[in-house]
Scaffold this active site. Structure first.
Site, mmCIF file in Angstrom:
data_model
loop_
_atom_site.group_PDB
_atom_site.id
_atom_site.type_symbol
_atom_site.label_atom_id
_atom_site.label_comp_id
_atom_site.label_asym_id
_atom_site.label_seq_id
_atom_site.Cartn_x
_atom_site.Cartn_y
_atom_site.Cartn_z
ATOM 1 N N ASP A 211 -7.935 0.128 6.852
ATOM 2 C CA ASP A 211 -8.027 -1.128 7.589
ATOM 3 C C ASP A 211 -6.660 -1.552 8.111
ATOM 4 O O ASP A 211 -6.540 -2.552 8.804
ATOM 5 C CB ASP A 211 -8.580 -2.227 6.683
ATOM 6 C CG ASP A 211 -10.032 -1.987 6.302
ATOM 7 O OD1 ASP A 211 -10.279 -1.729 5.113
ATOM 8 O OD2 ASP A 211 -10.893 -2.043 7.192
ATOM 9 N N LYS B 252 0.796 -1.232 0.000
ATOM 10 C CA LYS B 252 0.000 0.000 0.000
ATOM 11 C C LYS B 252 0.828 1.281 0.000
ATOM 12 O O LYS B 252 0.401 2.314 -0.514
ATOM 13 C CB LYS B 252 -0.937 0.008 1.211
ATOM 14 C CG LYS B 252 -2.166 -0.860 1.067
ATOM 15 C CD LYS B 252 -3.246 -0.173 0.264
ATOM 16 C CE LYS B 252 -4.575 -0.887 0.356
ATOM 17 N NZ LYS B 252 -5.643 -0.183 -0.360
#
Length: 402
Positions: A123, A76
């Protein structure tokens, strides 16, 4: 159709296909050069699972292992770091190709920019990447996390200097709250969820993910391999759309068949593909695939995937657990890969589709045979180590799917 494995193929939409120019090879190369300016940059491994391929009856199984990315155990950071770099370049009136990592973190640039606060909802992996980047830049970062977030993921983000709050709401509600507070306080929202009026930064994040795809492409070119099938996990769809767009551009003469995999409790793209319109899902979305527990498709990602992905699969947690175990305890001679719940979901689903008699119709629909070259992206390592051990060592979520 099995209740724990749902499959749909897209139909042609009656309009011109979405423009993929922003995900072209030239842009990917420029972005990869930006990431290469980071002193800790190393391309992550593309693992050739020869013995697994033999077991599954296909030509090749290739898997990109993102657990090595920048020491953060997940891919990410590629999106967040590039988006923040683009934002800074724009503030300075420069093209990002004129700014290296060293320049961006310099005191001169920080003085010109002043104090910035970046805010995001996550998350786990995205927020850690944004926090890591903000920390390097000596800037502020605020992160909201949904109800049920793993304590290890919270602590990892806090360790990067971010102010972290776990909210009593799901991921999509956290995104809305973060955006409200960004607008109210003049903070910079860094989110891969796009909506009408907020698409520039999500597009930059998607472009940042292309470094991972470009690395895989370069390695395959050197080895004389070319994927016939690409399998991608999806939350809001940013990663899936970025990789889909990149490889559609790269292999424009003969595009690989692209299949999207989601958890059944957050299968907004699967449901969108069923209706060929953007569908949002709600609720707590409790799944071990925490990075995919998103109910509202990225508006840009939705357009890309409806036009260029062929298959959409919705599965229960057992399939993700199966993928984790395949990679953690590989066939003899294959390299071990430590893959987390979201990272392993596509491999677990496809391995079952190939080997389980009741699912073999989907193997045929995906046109998988002995000549197929399957490409997967394990996007995270054991970012929730306790759950990883529970699944891999203690057999949580057994995959006794017949």
């Amino acid at each position: 159709m099995s209740e724990n494995f749902k499959f749909v193929q897209t139909t042609e939409r009656q309009k011109e296909k979405y423009n993929l120019d922003f995900l072209n090879v030239e842009t990917a190369k420029k972005i990869k050069e930006y990431h290469e300016s980071f002193p800790i940059y190393e391309p992550t491994p593309l693992v050739d699972l020869k013995n697994l391929a033999n077991y599954l009856g296909v030509k090749d199984v290739l898997l990109k292992d993102e657990s090595y990315r920048f020491g953060l155990n997940a891919f990410k950071v590629l999106g967040g770091s590039y988006a923040i770099g683009e934002y800074i370049a724009e503030k300075l009136g420069k093209d990002i190709s004129e700014l290296s990592y060293e320049e961006i973190i310099s005191d001169e640039v920080r003085k010109e920019l002043g104090d910035l606060t970046f805010i995001t909802a996550t998350d786990g992996n995205h927020g850690r990447g944004v926090a890591w980047t903000a920390n390097l830049l000596k800037q502020n970062c605020i992160v909201y996390m949904p109800h049920g977030s793993a304590e290890e993921r919270v602590k990892n983000i806090e360790a990067e200097g971010a102010e972290v709050t776990v909210q009593d709401m799901n991921y999509d509600a956290c995104v809305r709250l973060a955006n409200e507070n960004a607008e109210k306080n003049g903070w910079v929202m860094v989110q891969d969820t796009a909506w009408d009026g907020y698409e520039d930064i999500p597009k930059w994040i998607m472009q940042g993910y292309m470094t991972m795809a470009y690395e895989a492409y370069e390695k395959m070119e050197k080895e004389g391999k070319r994927p016939t099938h690409i399998f991608l996990q999806a939350g809001v769809g940013s990663l899936a759309a970025a990789v889909t767009g990149f490889f559609t551009n790269v292999y424009s003469d003969d595009k690989p068949i692209i299949t999207i995999v989601e958890p059944d409790v957050a299968d907004c793209l699967y449901q969108s593909a069923c209706k060929m319109e953007r569908v949002c899902v709600g609720g707590k979305m409790q799944t071990i695939m925490a990075g995919l527990a998103c109910g509202e498709p990225n508006t840009v990602g939705f357009e890309v995937l409806m036009d260029y992905a062929e298959n959409f699969i919705s599965v229960t947690d057992e399939y993700a657990a199966h993928g984790m175990r395949i990679l953690a305890a590989p066939m003899k001679g294959d390299q071990q890969v430590i893959s987390g719940e979201s990272g392993a979901a596509p491999l677990g689903a496809i391995a079952k589709a190939i080997k389980v008699e009741s699912l073999k119709e989907y193997k045929e629909k995906m046109k998988i045979d002995e000549n197929s070259v399957l490409l997967f992206f394990s996007t995270e390592g054991d970012t929730d180590q306790k759950n990883f051990v529970d699944v891999v060592w203690d057999g949580l979520y057994p995959s006794d799917i017949k």
